[in-house]
Design an enzyme around this catalytic site. Structure first.
Site, mmCIF file in Angstrom:
data_model
loop_
_atom_site.group_PDB
_atom_site.id
_atom_site.type_symbol
_atom_site.label_atom_id
_atom_site.label_comp_id
_atom_site.label_asym_id
_atom_site.label_seq_id
_atom_site.Cartn_x
_atom_site.Cartn_y
_atom_site.Cartn_z
ATOM 1 N N CYS A 116 0.815 -1.229 0.000
ATOM 2 C CA CYS A 116 0.000 0.000 0.000
ATOM 3 C C CYS A 116 0.839 1.264 0.000
ATOM 4 O O CYS A 116 0.385 2.302 -0.459
ATOM 5 C CB CYS A 116 -0.943 0.008 1.191
ATOM 6 S SG CYS A 116 -2.133 -1.316 1.058
ATOM 7 N N HIS A 281 -3.963 6.908 1.105
ATOM 8 C CA HIS A 281 -4.140 5.585 0.498
ATOM 9 C C HIS A 281 -5.535 5.098 0.860
ATOM 10 O O HIS A 281 -5.961 5.193 2.020
ATOM 11 C CB HIS A 281 -3.075 4.620 1.024
ATOM 12 C CG HIS A 281 -3.450 3.194 0.823
ATOM 13 N ND1 HIS A 281 -3.784 2.698 -0.415
ATOM 14 C CD2 HIS A 281 -3.587 2.162 1.698
ATOM 15 C CE1 HIS A 281 -4.099 1.415 -0.288
ATOM 16 N NE2 HIS A 281 -3.993 1.065 0.976
ATOM 17 N N ASN A 311 -9.969 -0.946 -2.370
ATOM 18 C CA ASN A 311 -8.560 -0.687 -2.080
ATOM 19 C C ASN A 311 -7.729 -1.231 -3.253
ATOM 20 O O ASN A 311 -7.669 -2.438 -3.464
ATOM 21 C CB ASN A 311 -8.184 -1.379 -0.766
ATOM 22 C CG ASN A 311 -6.720 -1.252 -0.402
ATOM 23 O OD1 ASN A 311 -5.895 -0.881 -1.226
ATOM 24 N ND2 ASN A 311 -6.388 -1.573 0.835
HETATM 25 N N1 ACO Z 1 -18.902 -10.024 5.460
HETATM 26 C C1 ACO Z 1 -19.539 -10.364 6.579
HETATM 27 N N2 ACO Z 1 -18.881 -10.651 7.733
HETATM 28 C C2 ACO Z 1 -17.548 -10.595 7.714
HETATM 29 C C3 ACO Z 1 -16.827 -10.244 6.561
HETATM 30 C C4 ACO Z 1 -17.551 -9.963 5.395
HETATM 31 N N3 ACO Z 1 -16.956 -9.621 4.241
HETATM 32 N N4 ACO Z 1 -15.516 -10.264 6.854
HETATM 33 C C5 ACO Z 1 -15.399 -10.616 8.144
HETATM 34 N N5 ACO Z 1 -16.631 -10.805 8.665
HETATM 35 C C6 ACO Z 1 -17.003 -11.181 10.018
HETATM 36 C C7 ACO Z 1 -15.880 -11.887 10.737
HETATM 37 O O1 ACO Z 1 -15.913 -13.275 10.468
HETATM 38 C C8 ACO Z 1 -16.211 -11.569 12.192
HETATM 39 O O2 ACO Z 1 -17.255 -12.441 12.603
HETATM 40 P P1 ACO Z 1 -17.272 -13.025 14.112
HETATM 41 O O3 ACO Z 1 -17.372 -11.797 14.996
HETATM 42 O O4 ACO Z 1 -18.471 -13.893 14.123
HETATM 43 O O5 ACO Z 1 -15.969 -13.737 14.276
HETATM 44 C C9 ACO Z 1 -16.803 -10.178 12.129
HETATM 45 O O6 ACO Z 1 -17.219 -9.979 10.765
HETATM 46 C C10 ACO Z 1 -15.824 -9.087 12.499
HETATM 47 O O7 ACO Z 1 -14.600 -9.304 11.799
HETATM 48 P P2 ACO Z 1 -13.375 -8.326 11.946
HETATM 49 O O8 ACO Z 1 -12.256 -8.810 11.078
HETATM 50 O O9 ACO Z 1 -13.122 -8.127 13.390
HETATM 51 O O10 ACO Z 1 -13.996 -6.978 11.318
HETATM 52 P P3 ACO Z 1 -13.459 -5.510 11.401
HETATM 53 O O11 ACO Z 1 -14.456 -4.651 12.014
HETATM 54 O O12 ACO Z 1 -12.057 -5.454 11.934
HETATM 55 O O13 ACO Z 1 -13.393 -5.106 9.860
HETATM 56 C C11 ACO Z 1 -11.748 -4.856 8.132
HETATM 57 C C12 ACO Z 1 -12.571 -5.833 8.971
HETATM 58 C C13 ACO Z 1 -12.705 -4.084 7.257
HETATM 59 C C14 ACO Z 1 -10.821 -5.684 7.273
HETATM 60 C C15 ACO Z 1 -10.957 -3.880 9.010
HETATM 61 O O14 ACO Z 1 -10.339 -4.577 10.061
HETATM 62 C C16 ACO Z 1 -9.908 -3.103 8.251
HETATM 63 O O15 ACO Z 1 -10.209 -2.313 7.363
HETATM 64 N N6 ACO Z 1 -8.648 -3.253 8.594
HETATM 65 C C17 ACO Z 1 -7.551 -2.486 7.973
HETATM 66 C C18 ACO Z 1 -7.328 -2.875 6.553
HETATM 67 C C19 ACO Z 1 -6.148 -2.117 6.000
HETATM 68 O O16 ACO Z 1 -5.980 -0.927 6.236
HETATM 69 N N7 ACO Z 1 -5.275 -2.776 5.317
HETATM 70 C C20 ACO Z 1 -4.036 -2.089 4.917
HETATM 71 C C21 ACO Z 1 -3.948 -1.893 3.528
HETATM 72 S S1 ACO Z 1 -4.016 -3.368 2.613
HETATM 73 C C22 ACO Z 1 -2.378 -3.741 2.122
HETATM 74 O O17 ACO Z 1 -1.412 -3.209 2.585
HETATM 75 C C23 ACO Z 1 -2.257 -4.873 1.165
#
Ligand code: ACO
Length: 354
Positions: A116, A281, A311
């Site tokens: 990223c 980003h 993204n």
């Molecule tokens: N649809 C429905 N439910 C989902 C999905 C989905 N697509 N994905 C995960 N869930 C569920 C999980 O299984 C979990 O269920 P559980 O509570 O029963 O176990 C619940 O939703 C919560 O999951 P989390 O992973 O805790 O969700 P969170 O609120 O953290 O959101 C996300 C996930 C959007 C990925 C967030 O954590 C995020 O944006 N993180 C940062 C991403 C980022 O900045 N990446 C850097 C750049 S990428 C790179 O460098 C390549």
């Protein structure tokens, strides 16, 4: 010593729009979940067989080159940032040179693997080359074809819903105008968190970093050579698709984004009120909104387009910057701030006086 300025900018996104609703056909997810957690409404996916990371880069590069008012043959160095290269090796830089039809010029081509923050790292490298007078027309590209490497089953939903395909490119040239162009770049990393957001196979680690080697498909007694890049085990366990500890990444991102923006501003004696436009980003709309609040910026001072494209990793900043420029949101003399955080962890920022 000259500064480097963005002389031309372009972007390309594939035609195919993939909505959140379409993703519900492949995995257990909902439009509501995706929008609430990420802000994403839709993304673009490349044609599997007719478009590649390099072919999208060519389209973005041709626009940037034209807008810079130069010919392809004038490019004297290529920097290509991607985490979804067409080949494991060689990198996309040489493929871009070939596809642009400028192989005869035999210019150097460098690939950047900083995910990223790849575009900011690339910008910083280009800036140093231009400052020293080594190159005069550097083509810097970020391009990703994520749709080829994600797990579109429910197992992969935490990652697959976030990413989209596309490419952005800039041509950097020297400027003798004082206080213009790239004012500073700041680069950072923390390798202790490498596996929090990673695609560890195919790779040559052989389990080296992992106490439980068997969990990664390696038998310590096996002394045969080969078979490490693609094994049935890798495919069966989906180790060839990305893993992300979303919450850990989120927490670190909202800390490091504001920190690295402030670091750059402090260095050149500017404040967040001096910012005309922050182009972060596009990792997650919630992250951008958090950073906006932390930096005390208004909606007008921040550009987001993750809603439309997801993204696009190394491509997200040049795509957003180009779109903002095309929409008249980037004007002469504006202070533009770019910032990124991602896998590595790596993060960085750049200040540009347009
Ligand atoms: N649809 C429905 N439910 C989902 C999905 C989905 N697509 N994905 C995960 N869930 C569920 C999980 O299984 C979990 O269920 P559980 O509570 O029963 O176990 C619940 O939703 C919560 O999951 P989390 O992973 O805790 O969700 P969170 O609120 O953290 O959101 C996300 C996930 C959007 C990925 C967030 O954590 C995020 O944006 N993180 C940062 C991403 C980022 O900045 N990446 C850097 C750049 S990428 C790179 O460098 C390549």
């Amino acid at each position: 010593m000259p500064n480097s300025k963005i002389a031309g900018i372009g972007y390309f996104v594939p035609e195919r729009v993939v909505t959140n609703d379409e993703l519900t056909q492949y995995m257990d997810t909902t439009d509501e979940w995706i929008q609430e957690r990420t802000g994403i409404k839709e993304r673009r996916f490349a044609d599997k067989h007719k478009e590649s990371t390099t072919s999208m880069a060519v389209k973005a590069a041709e626009i940037a080159i034209k807008r810079a008012g130069i010919e392809k043959e004038d490019i004297d160095f290529i920097i290509f940032a991607t985490l979804s290269p067409d080949y494991f090796f060689p990198g996309c830089g040489v493929l871009l040179q070939r596809e642009l039809g400028i192989s005869k010029t035999e210019i150097g081509a460098l690939d950047i693997r900083n995910q990223c923050s790849g575009f900011i790292y690339g910008l910083s490298v280009a800036d140093q080359f231009i400052k020293t007078g080594m190159y005069k027309n550097i083509l810097l590209v970020g391009s990703e074809k994520h749709s080829m490497g994600l797990d579109f089953t429910t197992d992969g939903r935490g990652v697959a819903v976030i990413f989209g395909d596309g490419a952005g490119a800039v041509v950097l040239q020297p400027t003798e105008e004082e206080n213009k162009g790239v004012l500073t770049t700041k680069l950072h990393s923390d390798g202790t968190k490498a596996e929090e957001l990673a695609l560890i196979s195919p790779g040559a680690h052989g389990g080296y970093f992992h106490d439980d080697k068997a969990a990664f498909g390696f038998n310590e007694k096996d002394e045969t050579f080969g078979g490490i890049f693609v094994t049935d085990e890798i495919v069966k366990n989906k180790w060839h698709t990305p893993y992300m500890n979303g919450q850990a990444v989120f927490k670190k991102a909202v800390q490091k984004f504001p920190e690295v923006i402030l670091e750059a501003l402090n260095e050149v004696g500017l404040k967040s009120t001096d910012i005309n436009l922050l182009v972060p980003h596009q990792a997650n709309l919630r992250i951008s909104q958090f950073v906006q609040r932390m930096a005390g910026l208004t909606d007008d001072q921040v550009y987001n387009n993750i809603q439309k494209y997801g993204n696009t990793t190394a491509a997200s900043i040049p795509i957003a910057l180009c779109e903002a420029w095309e929409n008249g949101k980037v004007k002469d003399d504006d202070l533009i701030v770019l910032a990124a955080f991602g896998s590595g962890f790596t993060w960085g920022s750049a200040l540009i006086r347009w």
